[in-house]
Design a protein around this motif. Structure first.
Motif, PDB file in Angstrom:
ATOM      1  N   LEU A 121       0.825  -1.209   0.000  1.00  0.00           N
ATOM      2  CA  LEU A 121       0.000   0.000   0.000  1.00  0.00           C
ATOM      3  C   LEU A 121       0.856   1.254   0.000  1.00  0.00           C
ATOM      4  CD1 LEU A 121      -3.060   0.615   0.118  1.00  0.00           C
ATOM      5  CD2 LEU A 121      -2.807   0.919   2.578  1.00  0.00           C
ATOM      6  N   GLU A 122       1.973   1.235   0.696  1.00  0.00           N
ATOM      7  CA  GLU A 122       2.847   2.406   0.757  1.00  0.00           C
ATOM      8  C   GLU A 122       3.410   2.744  -0.614  1.00  0.00           C
ATOM      9  OE1 GLU A 122       6.882   3.881   3.109  1.00  0.00           O
ATOM     10  OE2 GLU A 122       5.788   2.099   3.785  1.00  0.00           O
ATOM     11  N   LEU A 123       3.795   1.711  -1.373  1.00  0.00           N
ATOM     12  CA  LEU A 123       4.318   1.944  -2.727  1.00  0.00           C
ATOM     13  C   LEU A 123       3.225   2.511  -3.631  1.00  0.00           C
ATOM     14  CD1 LEU A 123       6.432   1.660  -4.980  1.00  0.00           C
ATOM     15  CD2 LEU A 123       5.672  -0.703  -5.290  1.00  0.00           C
ATOM     16  N   VAL A 124       2.024   1.947  -3.547  1.00  0.00           N
ATOM     17  CA  VAL A 124       0.917   2.427  -4.381  1.00  0.00           C
ATOM     18  C   VAL A 124       0.616   3.889  -4.080  1.00  0.00           C
ATOM     19  CG1 VAL A 124      -1.560   2.189  -4.817  1.00  0.00           C
ATOM     20  CG2 VAL A 124      -0.106   0.167  -4.733  1.00  0.00           C
ATOM     21  N   ASP A 125       0.555   4.248  -2.796  1.00  0.00           N
ATOM     22  CA  ASP A 125       0.278   5.632  -2.424  1.00  0.00           C
ATOM     23  C   ASP A 125       1.380   6.566  -2.903  1.00  0.00           C
ATOM     24  OD1 ASP A 125      -2.151   5.103  -1.265  1.00  0.00           O
ATOM     25  OD2 ASP A 125      -1.355   4.899   0.768  1.00  0.00           O
ATOM     26  N   ALA A 126       2.630   6.120  -2.828  1.00  0.00           N
ATOM     27  CA  ALA A 126       3.754   6.953  -3.286  1.00  0.00           C
ATOM     28  C   ALA A 126       3.656   7.219  -4.783  1.00  0.00           C
ATOM     29  CB  ALA A 126       5.077   6.274  -2.952  1.00  0.00           C
ATOM     30  N   ILE A 127       3.298   6.188  -5.548  1.00  0.00           N
ATOM     31  CA  ILE A 127       3.170   6.362  -7.007  1.00  0.00           C
ATOM     32  C   ILE A 127       1.985   7.280  -7.330  1.00  0.00           C
ATOM     33  CG2 ILE A 127       2.747   5.171  -9.197  1.00  0.00           C
ATOM     34  CD1 ILE A 127       4.142   2.728  -8.005  1.00  0.00           C
ATOM     35  N   LEU A 128       0.859   7.071  -6.630  1.00  0.00           N
ATOM     36  CA  LEU A 128      -0.321   7.911  -6.884  1.00  0.00           C
ATOM     37  C   LEU A 128      -0.044   9.370  -6.531  1.00  0.00           C
ATOM     38  CD1 LEU A 128      -3.281   5.658  -5.662  1.00  0.00           C
ATOM     39  CD2 LEU A 128      -2.835   6.435  -7.991  1.00  0.00           C
ATOM     40  N   ASP A 129       0.721   9.619  -5.473  1.00  0.00           N
ATOM     41  CA  ASP A 129       1.076  10.992  -5.117  1.00  0.00           C
ATOM     42  C   ASP A 129       1.767  11.689  -6.279  1.00  0.00           C
ATOM     43  OD1 ASP A 129      -0.010  10.850  -2.631  1.00  0.00           O
ATOM     44  OD2 ASP A 129       1.867  10.435  -1.578  1.00  0.00           O
ATOM     45  N   ILE A 130       2.644  10.957  -6.959  1.00  0.00           N
ATOM     46  CA  ILE A 130       3.379  11.539  -8.092  1.00  0.00           C
ATOM     47  C   ILE A 130       2.446  11.721  -9.289  1.00  0.00           C
ATOM     48  CG2 ILE A 130       5.310  11.211  -9.684  1.00  0.00           C
ATOM     49  CD1 ILE A 130       6.656   9.536  -7.488  1.00  0.00           C
ATOM     50  N   LEU A 131       1.657  10.701  -9.590  1.00  0.00           N
ATOM     51  CA  LEU A 131       0.798  10.760 -10.778  1.00  0.00           C
ATOM     52  C   LEU A 131      -0.304  11.797 -10.638  1.00  0.00           C
ATOM     53  CD1 LEU A 131       0.400   6.972 -11.679  1.00  0.00           C
ATOM     54  CD2 LEU A 131       1.969   8.648 -12.658  1.00  0.00           C
ATOM     55  N   ASN A 132      -0.688  12.155  -9.405  1.00  0.00           N
ATOM     56  CA  ASN A 132      -1.735  13.157  -9.200  1.00  0.00           C
ATOM     57  C   ASN A 132      -1.225  14.581  -9.386  1.00  0.00           C
ATOM     58  OD1 ASN A 132      -3.971  11.496  -8.679  1.00  0.00           O
ATOM     59  ND2 ASN A 132      -3.339  11.187  -6.555  1.00  0.00           N
ATOM     60  N   THR A 133       0.078  14.731  -9.629  1.00  0.00           N
ATOM     61  CA  THR A 133       0.633  16.055  -9.899  1.00  0.00           C
ATOM     62  C   THR A 133       0.160  16.543 -11.269  1.00  0.00           C
ATOM     63  OG1 THR A 133       2.611  15.423  -8.667  1.00  0.00           O
ATOM     64  CG2 THR A 133       2.756  17.398 -10.023  1.00  0.00           C
ATOM     65  N   ASP A 134      -0.211  17.816 -11.333  1.00  0.00           N
ATOM     66  CA  ASP A 134      -0.705  18.397 -12.591  1.00  0.00           C
ATOM     67  C   ASP A 134       0.469  18.632 -13.541  1.00  0.00           C
ATOM     68  OD1 ASP A 134      -2.229  19.532 -14.543  1.00  0.00           O
ATOM     69  OD2 ASP A 134      -2.459  21.467 -13.549  1.00  0.00           O
ATOM     70  N   THR A 135       0.825  17.582 -14.281  1.00  0.00           N
ATOM     71  CA  THR A 135       1.974  17.626 -15.184  1.00  0.00           C
ATOM     72  C   THR A 135       1.569  17.058 -16.538  1.00  0.00           C
ATOM     73  OG1 THR A 135       3.448  17.297 -13.299  1.00  0.00           O
ATOM     74  CG2 THR A 135       4.372  16.880 -15.485  1.00  0.00           C
TER      75      THR A 135
END
Length: 634
Positions: A121-135
Motif C-alpha cells: 500500500l505504501e508503494l501504491v500511495d507513493a506512485i499515486l502521489d506523483i501521478l496526481n501532480t498536474d503535469t
C-alpha cells in the motif's frame, strides 16, 4: 399626487454586492458550506449513543468486508501493471519526450519509487502521489492506465493489509465514543488530538464518511470568528439623493401629470438579533412635485409635498440570506394653487370647486397609498435583485454535499448588536478539532476583527498540501502571489544556483501553534528529491515572533529553523549520511528564506465605490488563537 422617483437604479445593487463581499472576504477559495444539524440540540448522552450506534454498524460492515476472500489477488494485478509501466518509463526517457525540468524531476522520482521490489500500500500511495501532480507528461496513456489500475486496486490492497489488524480496527471503533465524550467535557489539546487521530484513521479507511460527519457535527467548535463594526458598513450605504421626478398617475379617475424633485438620504443600521444578522436599509427623503389633474373640462394645479421613509431588512443566518418586504411611511400634503377650465361656463365654474374640495381628502389618501406602494416596490426590486445571486449560491452550498478537496466553511452562529455583526464558523472539513471553545476577549475598536484558531491553519494546510508533491519554485511563487506584502522586503528575482527541491508532503503536513505572540509552525514531508537523489522525509520547525512596526506588523524568526527526520529522537537516534546531507541543505535554504522579516502593512481593495484601504491595527497570538484587527479606510 406624486410618483416614486427612478433613483439611481444600480446604486443599491452595488451596495449589497460590496457589503456581502466585505463580510465574507475571509472565505477561503471556493468553500463548501455545511449546515449545522439539529443533533447539536440533543443531550450529550443522546449524542454519544448515536455515535456508538453508528460506530457499531460501520465497524461491522468494514470487518465483514475485510474478512471476505479477495479474488483475484490485487497485489498480483498491481505488480503486473507496475512492471509494464517500468518499461514504459524507460521508453519515455529513451525517446527524450520530457521537455520541462519539473517533469524530469518527477519522472526521476517515479523511477526511484518503481525500483522498490515489494508491492504494498505504501508503494501504491507513493506512485499515486506523483501521478496526481498536474503535469502534462502524466496525461499520456500509459500513465493514465497505471493510475486507473492503482486507484481501482488500492481499496483491495488496503483490505488485504488490514486483514492482519482486525483487532486494531475493532479497538479504534470501540474507543471513539469515549474519546468524544471526554473531549466534550474537557476540550483541551490532548483530548482534541486523541479524537483527531481516530478521525484521521477513519478517513484513511474511506468507509466511514457518515461516522466522521456525525462526530464533527457533534464535537466541532467554532475556529473562526468575525466582528464587523457598524461604522464599516455605514459608508457603504450612505448616499445623499437629489433626483428629478416625473409624475404620471390616474387617481380616482383623474389623470395626473407633473414633475418635481426628490431629496433624501440612504443609510443602514444593525438591528439587535441573537439568531441572525439583520442589516436595515433605510431610505428617507422629501418628495416635492407640481402636478396638473385633468378630469373633463377641469384642470387642477397643485403643489405637493411628501415625507417618505422606507425600510427593508437583509437577514443573514447560518443557512440562508433573505430579505423582508419593504415598509414605507409617507406623510403627504397637497395645496391647490389654482383651477382652470378647457370649456368655461357658469355651471362648470359653479359646480367644480365644491366637487374638487369634496374629493380632495380621498384623492390625497389614494395618492399617499400609491406613493407607499411604489417606494416599496422600488426598494424591494433593488435590494432583492442584488441579494438573489448570493442567496441562491449560499443556499446551494449549504444544502449541497461536502467537497472532499475543499477547505470547507461551516457557519454556526450569526448575530447583530446595535454596533456589531458577529459571525462564528468552522473552517476545514479535515480531522483537526478546536482545542478551546472560546477565544480571548480583545477589544481593539477595529472596524473588522478576525480570530482564527490554530486548527483552522492545520486544516487549511491539509487542504492545500496533504499528500501533494511540489517543486520548490512553485511553492515560493505561490506564497509570494498570495501574500505579496509579507514578502515586500525581498529583492525581486532572487535566484540560486543550487538544484531545486521536489518535496512530497504527508497527509497531515502542517501543524500550527499560536501562543505568546509567537507562531510555531511544523511542516512534515515524506520524501525530498534533489537532482537525481531521493532523500527521506523531514520535519521542519519554525518560530516567528510578531512585532509592531510603523504602519503595521512584521514576523521575525525567533530562532533558526530546525530540520530533523520524521520521529527523530536526538537522545537515542543518529542521522544517516543521506539525512545529514538533506538536513544541511534544508537548513541553509530555510535560513535564507527566514532571515528577512515578513512585513504586513495596509493594503488596497478595489471596489465600485473606489479604493478601500485595509489598515492593520491589531495582531496578537494567545491560547491557540490568532487575533487580527483591521480598519477600513475610505
Amino acid at each position: 399626487m406624486t410618483k416614486t422617483p427612478n433613483f439611481q437604479n444600480r446604486f443599491l445593487d452595488h451596495v449589497v454586492t460590496y457589503f456581502v463581499t466585505t463580510v465574507f472576504i475571509v472565505s477561503f477559495g471556493n468553500p463548501a458550506f455545511t449546515q449545522v444539524g439539529n443533533i447539536r440540540n440533543l443531550s450529550r448522552a443522546s449524542q454519544i449513543r448515536q455515535i456508538s450506534s453508528l460506530c457499531e454498524s460501520t465497524k461491522g460492515e468494514i470487518i465483514q468486508e475485510l474478512q471476505s476472500p479477495l479474488q483475484p489477488n490485487p497485489k498480483t494485478e498491481v505488480s503486473r501493471q507496475i512492471n509494464l509501466f517500468r518499461a514504459a518509463v524507460r521508453k519515455a526517457f529513451k525517446r527524450e519526450q520530457v521537455d520541462q525540468w519539473e517533469e524530469q524531476l518527477l519522472l526521476d522520482r517515479l523511477q526511484e519509487t518503481l525500483r522498490q521490489d515489494e508491492t504494498d500500500l505504501e508503494l501504491v500511495d507513493a506512485i499515486l502521489d506523483i501521478l496526481n501532480t498536474d503535469t502534462p507528461a502524466f496525461k499520456r496513456q500509459s500513465f493514465v492506465q497505471l493510475k486507473k489500475t492503482l486507484e481501482k486496486n488500492r481499496p483491495l490492497l488496503w483490505r488485504q493489509n488490514q486483514q492482519l489488524y482486525l483487532d486494531e480496527v475493532e479497538a479504534v471503533f470501540d474507543s471513539l465514543p469515549g474519546l468524544v465524550e471526554t473531549y466534550l467535557k474537557s476540550p483541551d489539546a490532548a483530548h482534541a488530538d486523541a479524537v483527531s487521530e481516530v478521525l484521521e484513521y477513519l478517513t484513511e479507511t474511506r468507509k466511514a464518511d457518515e461516522l466522521i460527519a456525525l462526530v464533527r457535527q457533534i464535537a466541532v467548535r467554532p475556529n473562526f470568528k468575525v466582528l464587523v463594526h457598524s461604522e464599516v458598513v455605514a459608508p457603504l450605504f450612505l448616499k445623499e439623493i437629489e433626483e428629478p421626478v416625473t409624475v404620471n398617475d390616474n387617481i380616482l379617475g383623474t389623470r395626473v401629470r407633473g414633475s418635481g424633485q426628490l431629496t433624501g438620504k440612504l443609510s443602514s443600521s444593525f438591528v439587535p438579533s441573537r439568531d441572525s444578522a439583520i442589516i436595515r436599509v433605510t431610505l428617507e427623503g422629501q418628495l416635492n412635485t407640481k402636478t396638473v389633474g385633468a378630469n373633463g373640462p377641469v384642470r387642477v394645479h397643485s403643489d405637493n409635498a411628501a415625507d417618505v421613509k422606507t425600510v427593508k431588512d437583509i437577514m443573514i443566518s447560518n443557512d440562508s440570506i433573505k430579505t423582508t418586504r419593504s415598509s414605507t411611511n409617507a406623510k403627504q400634503s397637497s395645496h391647490i394653487t389654482h383651477v382652470d377650465y378647457t370649456r368655461p361656463g357658469p355651471l362648470v365654474q359653479m359646480i367644480a370647486p365644491g366637487q374638487i374640495q369634496n374629493r380632495k381628502p380621498a384623492s390625497d389618501t389614494e395618492s399617499e397609498r400609491l406613493t407607499k406602494m411604489r417606494f416599496n416596490a422600488r426598494v424591494d426590486t433593488a435590494v432583492d435583485e442584488s441579494v438573489k445571486p448570493f442567496a441562491e449560491s449560499f443556499k446551494n452550498m449549504v444544502s449541497g454535499p461536502g467537497m472532499d478537496n475543499e477547505l470547507g466553511f461551516q457557519i454556526g452562529r450569526v448575530a447583530t448588536t446595535n454596533r456589531e455583526l458577529q459571525l462564528e464558523a468552522v473552517v476545514g472539513n479535515k480531522w483537526q478539532l478546536t482545542t478551546r471553545t472560546r477565544p480571548p476577549v480583545i477589544r481593539t475598536g477595529a472596524g473588522l476583527f478576525l480570530q482564527l484558531h490554530e486548527s483552522l491553519a492545520d486544516n487549511a494546510g491539509a487542504c492545500e498540501l496533504s499528500g501533494k508533491t511540489l517543486v520548490e519554485e512553485q511553492v515560493m511563487a505561490e506564497l509570494q502571489e498570495r501574500f505579496p506584502r509579507l514578502f515586500a522586503n525581498r529583492e525581486a528575482g532572487e535566484t540560486s544556483d543550487e538544484p531545486s527541491l521536489t518535496v512530497s508532503f504527508s497527509n497531515h503536513p502542517i501543524r500550527v501553534n499560536f501562543t505568546d505572540n509567537t507562531i510555531k509552525l511544523t511542516v512534515e514531508t515524506t520524501a525530498i528529491q534533489r537532482g537525481g537523489n531521493v532523500y527521506p522525509g523531514m520535519t521542519m520547525d519554525f518560530q516567528f515572533r510578531m512585532e509592531p512596526i510603523d504602519g503595521g506588523f512584521q514576523w521575525v524568526a525567533a530562532e533558526p529553523p530546525e530540520v530533523l527526520p520524521l520521529g527523530f529522537e536526538p537522545e537515542n537516534d543518529r542521522l544517516t549520511a543521506g539525512e545529514t546531507t538533506i538536513r544541511a541543505i534544508l537548513k541553509k535554504k530555510l535560513a535564507r528564506i527566514t532571515e528577512t522579516p515578513m512585513v504586513w502593512k495596509e493594503s488596497q481593495m478595489e471596489t465600485e465605490f473606489g479604493t478601500k484601504t485595509l489598515k492593520p491595527v491589531h495582531l496578537s497570538a494567545k491560547g491557540g488563537w490568532l487575533s487580527i484587527g483591521l480598519d477600513v479606510v475610505e
